[in-house]
Design a protein around this motif. Structure first.
Motif, PDB file in Angstrom:
ATOM      1  N   ALA A 169       0.828  -1.210   0.000  1.00 45.49           N
ATOM      2  CA  ALA A 169       0.000   0.000   0.000  1.00 45.49           C
ATOM      3  C   ALA A 169       0.862   1.260   0.000  1.00 45.49           C
ATOM      4  O   ALA A 169       0.511   2.264  -0.637  1.00 45.49           O
ATOM      5  N   GLU A 170       2.003   1.202   0.703  1.00 44.51           N
ATOM      6  CA  GLU A 170       2.917   2.350   0.704  1.00 44.51           C
ATOM      7  C   GLU A 170       3.576   2.493  -0.667  1.00 44.51           C
ATOM      8  O   GLU A 170       3.747   3.598  -1.184  1.00 44.51           O
ATOM      9  N   ALA A 171       3.958   1.357  -1.239  1.00 39.12           N
ATOM     10  CA  ALA A 171       4.557   1.398  -2.572  1.00 39.12           C
ATOM     11  C   ALA A 171       3.572   2.011  -3.574  1.00 39.12           C
ATOM     12  O   ALA A 171       3.936   2.876  -4.371  1.00 39.12           O
ATOM     13  N   ARG A 172       2.331   1.587  -3.495  1.00 39.49           N
ATOM     14  CA  ARG A 172       1.308   2.126  -4.397  1.00 39.49           C
ATOM     15  C   ARG A 172       1.142   3.627  -4.192  1.00 39.49           C
ATOM     16  O   ARG A 172       1.062   4.398  -5.152  1.00 39.49           O
ATOM     17  N   ARG A 173       1.098   4.052  -2.951  1.00 42.70           N
ATOM     18  CA  ARG A 173       0.913   5.463  -2.658  1.00 42.70           C
ATOM     19  C   ARG A 173       2.072   6.287  -3.247  1.00 42.70           C
ATOM     20  O   ARG A 173       1.860   7.342  -3.846  1.00 42.70           O
ATOM     21  N   LEU A 174       3.295   5.767  -3.105  1.00 42.50           N
ATOM     22  CA  LEU A 174       4.459   6.509  -3.593  1.00 42.50           C
ATOM     23  C   LEU A 174       4.535   6.478  -5.118  1.00 42.50           C
ATOM     24  O   LEU A 174       5.003   7.431  -5.738  1.00 42.50           O
ATOM     25  N   LEU A 175       4.081   5.386  -5.725  1.00 44.37           N
ATOM     26  CA  LEU A 175       4.251   5.212  -7.172  1.00 44.37           C
ATOM     27  C   LEU A 175       3.079   5.741  -7.987  1.00 44.37           C
ATOM     28  O   LEU A 175       3.197   5.908  -9.198  1.00 44.37           O
ATOM     29  N   GLY A 176       1.959   5.959  -7.341  1.00 42.88           N
ATOM     30  CA  GLY A 176       0.787   6.435  -8.077  1.00 42.88           C
ATOM     31  C   GLY A 176       0.026   5.298  -8.713  1.00 42.88           C
ATOM     32  O   GLY A 176       0.440   4.140  -8.668  1.00 42.88           O
ATOM     33  N   PRO A 177      -1.111   5.620  -9.343  1.00 46.36           N
ATOM     34  CA  PRO A 177      -2.020   4.564  -9.812  1.00 46.36           C
ATOM     35  C   PRO A 177      -1.581   3.853 -11.085  1.00 46.36           C
ATOM     36  O   PRO A 177      -2.024   2.740 -11.339  1.00 46.36           O
TER      37      PRO A 177
END
Lengths: 219, 219
Positions: free
Chosen positions: A96-104
């Motif tokens: 979830a943190e990776a997704r938040r940092l990388l965007g959709p």
């Protein structure tokens, strides 16, 4: 929302087997010609400067073939080089943190080695799961216990996302792994250590069709 | 543009010396009471999940004391936990990339071990330099060659940014290092391995005043 994702033959680059950055580029170029559909850079012993240098050398090759390049674990490296996504393990940055940092729009893959980990995967966050090790592997010293083909098949019946099999997969067992429900196979030594990475990739790709269930609606 | 930065007594947390995350928190809480002005989390052997857990445990302690918490090397961890910045080495993510990912308001520190590295530091990107090792150190196996106090003094005359000295610094030599031009001292074992981290931090902080040139304009 997400990049197109084809897990069929997923090359995980090993710096030792390939022989450093130059070797990685040679293996990747050849393997892309052979038809790999996804490439991951994984070099847990490296400092980040080496990750950046390698990723910047690999990206043009992958872009030219329209194949995504994923970065294992190092989300900051993925951001710095504008890679296509990351693959994280259970002990890495939370997905979830990776997704938040990388965007959709980037790809986030997550390793899962058992039913509990697979059930905990958030399909709103993760694009695919890496499931294994299906067979014993020599390229990941800290790998989880071997699942075996039957265990892998069980997990495939439980999956809610595309799944790539990993761990000891090569030409001798790839067809069985596809048949057990894998959407793709991730390989390290089967391509990185092959005398002809192009031929090795092409042979694995051909095996993905062998197991395909014939369908009347397709030619 | 940048966060307030006080390098005077800069605690670098070592997970082994502290005894894991709980130990790090105890050492940090005590050292903050003793007057450390900056805290860095450095755990090169850890997986990122441990970094995140440790940083999330340390941040409330540092925030409460209004002392920044920096993350060594792992820019993605710093972003994930919203830390106050990072410290990067010459083989880590380039400082300019770290700055780009972290934005203008977080702290970016960079290690420099010789005149060439110090001259190459971009003061538009970096907030402070970490210079060392001044003395031999047992807590960084991959440290650069020892500079020595005279060599450190030479580098201090060349610096264009605030500089913190690192490497084998403790109560016996801290005053000399401040006198050689350091804006602060970074310590690992002098606090992490101290029986009383609060007293150790306070003693080091007191030494920063010993070397101060008396000024008629100050009381």
């Amino acid at each position: 929302m997400r990049r197109e994702l084809d897990l069929t033959v997923y090359l995980v680059l090993d710096p030792d087997l390939c022989g450093g950055i130059d070797g990685m580029c040679r293996v990747t170029e050849s393997a892309l010609e052979g038809g790999v559909t996804l490439v991951q850079l994984r070099a847990p012993q490296w400092k980040k400067r080496q990750w950046v240098d390698a990723a910047r050398a690999l990206l043009p090759l992958c872009r030219c073939a329209n194949v995504p390049l994923l970065i294992n674990d190092q989300v900051d490296v993925a951001l710095a080089v504008d890679a296509d996504g990351v693959h994280v393990g259970q002990q890495d940055l939370p997905a979830a943190e990776a997704r938040r940092l990388l965007g959709p729009s980037r790809i986030v893959g997550l390793s899962a080695s058992n039913a509990a980990q697979l059930a905990a995967v958030d399909a709103g966050v993760v694009d695919y799961v890496g499931v294994g090790p299906v067979y014993p592997t020599g390229t990941k010293p800290d790998a989880s216990p071997v699942i075996g083909l039957a265990g892998f098949g069980e997990l495939m019946r439980q999956k809610t996302l595309p799944a790539v099999a990993i761990g000891g997969i090569g030409p001798a067992n790839a067809a069985a792994v596809y048949a057990a429900g894998a959407d793709g196979i991730a390989v390290v030594s089967a391509i990185c250590a092959a005398a002809d990475p192009r031929a090795a990739a092409a042979a694995l790709r051909a095996l993905s069709h062998v197991s395909a269930t014939p369908s009347a609606s397709e030619s």
